[in-house]
Scaffold this active site. Structure first.
Site, PDB file in Angstrom:
ATOM      1  N   ARG A 196      -7.576   9.785  -0.085  1.00 46.56           N
ATOM      2  CA  ARG A 196      -7.434  10.474  -1.236  1.00 46.56           C
ATOM      3  C   ARG A 196      -8.390  10.480  -1.996  1.00 46.56           C
ATOM      4  O   ARG A 196      -8.594  11.294  -2.905  1.00 46.56           O
ATOM      5  CB  ARG A 196      -6.160   9.099  -1.812  1.00 46.56           C
ATOM      6  CG  ARG A 196      -4.984   9.513  -1.547  1.00 46.56           C
ATOM      7  CD  ARG A 196      -3.929   8.675  -2.105  1.00 46.56           C
ATOM      8  NE  ARG A 196      -4.225   7.191  -1.516  1.00 46.56           N
ATOM      9  CZ  ARG A 196      -4.175   6.145  -2.188  1.00 46.56           C
ATOM     10  NH1 ARG A 196      -4.397   6.266  -3.510  1.00 46.56           N
ATOM     11  NH2 ARG A 196      -4.159   4.814  -1.705  1.00 46.56           N
ATOM     12  N   HIS A 255       0.851  -1.255   0.181  1.00 49.01           N
ATOM     13  CA  HIS A 255       0.107  -0.059   0.080  1.00 49.01           C
ATOM     14  C   HIS A 255       0.779   1.274  -0.047  1.00 49.01           C
ATOM     15  O   HIS A 255       1.933   1.366   0.855  1.00 49.01           O
ATOM     16  CB  HIS A 255      -0.940  -0.024   1.288  1.00 49.01           C
ATOM     17  CG  HIS A 255      -2.069   0.821   1.084  1.00 49.01           C
ATOM     18  ND1 HIS A 255      -2.018   2.307   1.324  1.00 49.01           N
ATOM     19  CD2 HIS A 255      -3.403   0.519   0.856  1.00 49.01           C
ATOM     20  CE1 HIS A 255      -3.083   2.827   0.958  1.00 49.01           C
ATOM     21  NE2 HIS A 255      -3.945   1.766   0.831  1.00 49.01           N
TER      22      HIS A 255
END
Length: 455
Positions: free
Chosen positions: A279, A256
């Site tokens: 995000r 990640h």
């Protein structure tokens, strides 16, 4: 053909064991996959269901999930389109990991069973926030929720079954060996409070992946931080191979791109994930020059991690900061409050103040934030790539049956689901598919184990 957008065919038809009376079932692992398997085994009429959890409490890495769960339910979406998105992400390139390919049959089960899984969770009282479109998906299908909410909801129902005498939950119980007889898996030996015990039944392995076992990781991954718990050692895979099962995509893990770097301990090997929801809500990633280098909303995890240098030969990713404009911070207030309490995010009154603190050109940072640069205070924290999810594991078929290393036939009495199983995600897992995989295949495994009637 594509399934209906609003209600795909249920992944689990009415099961005959629910009426005929199923056999005993032993589930190893108390995360969402294990809880789903145990509950489904009870629903299928298992004579006895025993769940073994090695830790003092239920949840495992499921309790750390912080984004949501995918399901086909929006107008214009379909199980076929969802499957196409999964397969596209599964074949993504950008790193040096061993080749891996998602099994199309498993992908079809995952996508086709997603709406049924969502309805099953809602029947237990789960409520989901707004639907968003996650990176790598062509349609909004991610229901925002926290993993611990699923754990609490499913755990509460299993407790009810336990009080009725239909299930038993044993915490602090570490499975050490699968019991076999006549080529069939028929139980588990486990250690608890210094003593060895044995419990009989068909076995469902839901003990998580192997990402904390650095010896099982490719060299380029072994030096990265880990967002999962230290119990993620691949013990389920070892149990399965001991009973003759095959593994698939060994060593394949997802990296990640946004795990927080703790300012108090920058070299720590244990890291807290910065949820992908940040995000998607508008946070941007900037490099040491204050400039964006990726599409934070559309690029999948593997792509962003590669751009950050996660797979470079020297394994030293470039410095990257996650910057949240005011509106994004407000929208993600729940996450932001937690991260700030841990000292992982800090507030800056202006973009100029942040630029000075980071040592980057203010103009570059303003350009990266666009119109949001003048909206007010910003929140920022340093992030780096981290090992996040095991993609390989026990090889299973579309019914969650473990497959034999020799011959490839199902191992009688043995099932696997969740992160303990492999072959579902290929080289990259879409956000929201970890919890979904646990529910869909956990349910299949639990019902299949009840029907196995090995005891």
């Amino acid at each position: 053909p594509a399934q209906s957008a609003t209600r795909p065919a249920p992944c689990l038809p009415p099961h005959p064991s629910a009426m005929a009376g199923g056999g005993a079932v032993v589930v190893i692992g108390g995360g969402v996959a294990g809880l789903s398997a145990a509950l489904s085994a009870v629903e299928a009429g298992a004579s006895k269901v025993t769940l073994l959890e090695r830790e003092p409490k239920l949840g495992g890495n499921s309790g750390k999930a912080s984004y949501g769960i995918n399901a086909v339910a929006a107008s214009g979406d379909s199980a076929e389109a969802f499957a196409e998105d999964i397969l596209a992400a599964a074949t993504a390139s950008g790193d040096d990991a061993p080749a891996a390919q998602a099994d199309p049959a498993l992908v079809r089960v995952l996508a086709g069973g997603s709406s049924d899984a969502l309805e099953w969770l809602q029947a237990f009282g789960m409520k989901f926030e707004e639907v968003v479109q996650g990176a790598g998906s062509k349609a909004p299908r991610l229901r925002k929720t926290m993993g611990f909410q699923l754990v609490m909801t499913l755990g509460k129902k299993l407790d009810e079954y336990a009080k009725e005498g239909r299930a038993e939950v044993l915490k602090g119980a570490r499975a050490t060996e699968l019991v076999t007889a006549g080529g069939e898996v028929c139980g588990v030996r486990y250690e608890r409070e210094g003593e060895t015990h044995e419990v009989r039944g068909a076995v469902v392995i839901c003990s998580g992946g192997f990402s904390a076992n650095t010896a099982a990781l490719p060299e380029s991954r072994a030096g990265l931080p880990l967002t999962q718990g230290p119990w993620t050692l691949g013990e389920g895979s070892q149990l399965a191979t001991g009973a003759g099962a095959a593994l698939v995509d060994e060593g394949q893990v997802q990296v990640h791109p946004t795990a927080f770097v703790d300012p108090k301990n920058p070299s720590a090997k244990s890291a807290i994930l910065a949820s992908e929801s940040l995000r998607q809500a508008g946070a941007v990633l900037v490099n040491s020059e204050g400039r964006r280098f990726c599409d934070e909303r559309s690029d999948i995890a593997l792509t962003i991690a590669a751009k950050m240098g996660a797979f470079a030969p020297d394994a030293k990713p470039m410095p990257v900061w996650l910057v949240l404009p005011p509106k994004t911070a407000e929208a993600e207030a729940g996450h932001i409050g937690f991260y700030c309490s841990k000292g992982l995010l800090a507030k800056h009154d202006t973009v100029a103040d942040l630029a000075k603190a980071l040592g980057v050109p203010a103009q570059a940072l303003e350009e990266s934030l666009g119109a949001a640069a003048s909206e007010g205070p910003v929140v920022c924290g340093e992030v780096a790539p981290a090992v996040h999810y095991s993609l390989g594991g026990v090889k299973i078929d579309a019914s969650a049956r473990a497959l034999a290393a020799t011959g490839g036939a199902p191992v009688p009495g043995l099932f696997a689901a969740g992160e303990a199983a492999g072959g579902v995600h290929g080289r990259n897992r879409l956000a929201g598919n970890g919890l979904l995989e646990s529910v869909v295949f956990g349910r299949l495994a639990g019902r299949g184990a009840a029907d196995a009637r090995v005891v």
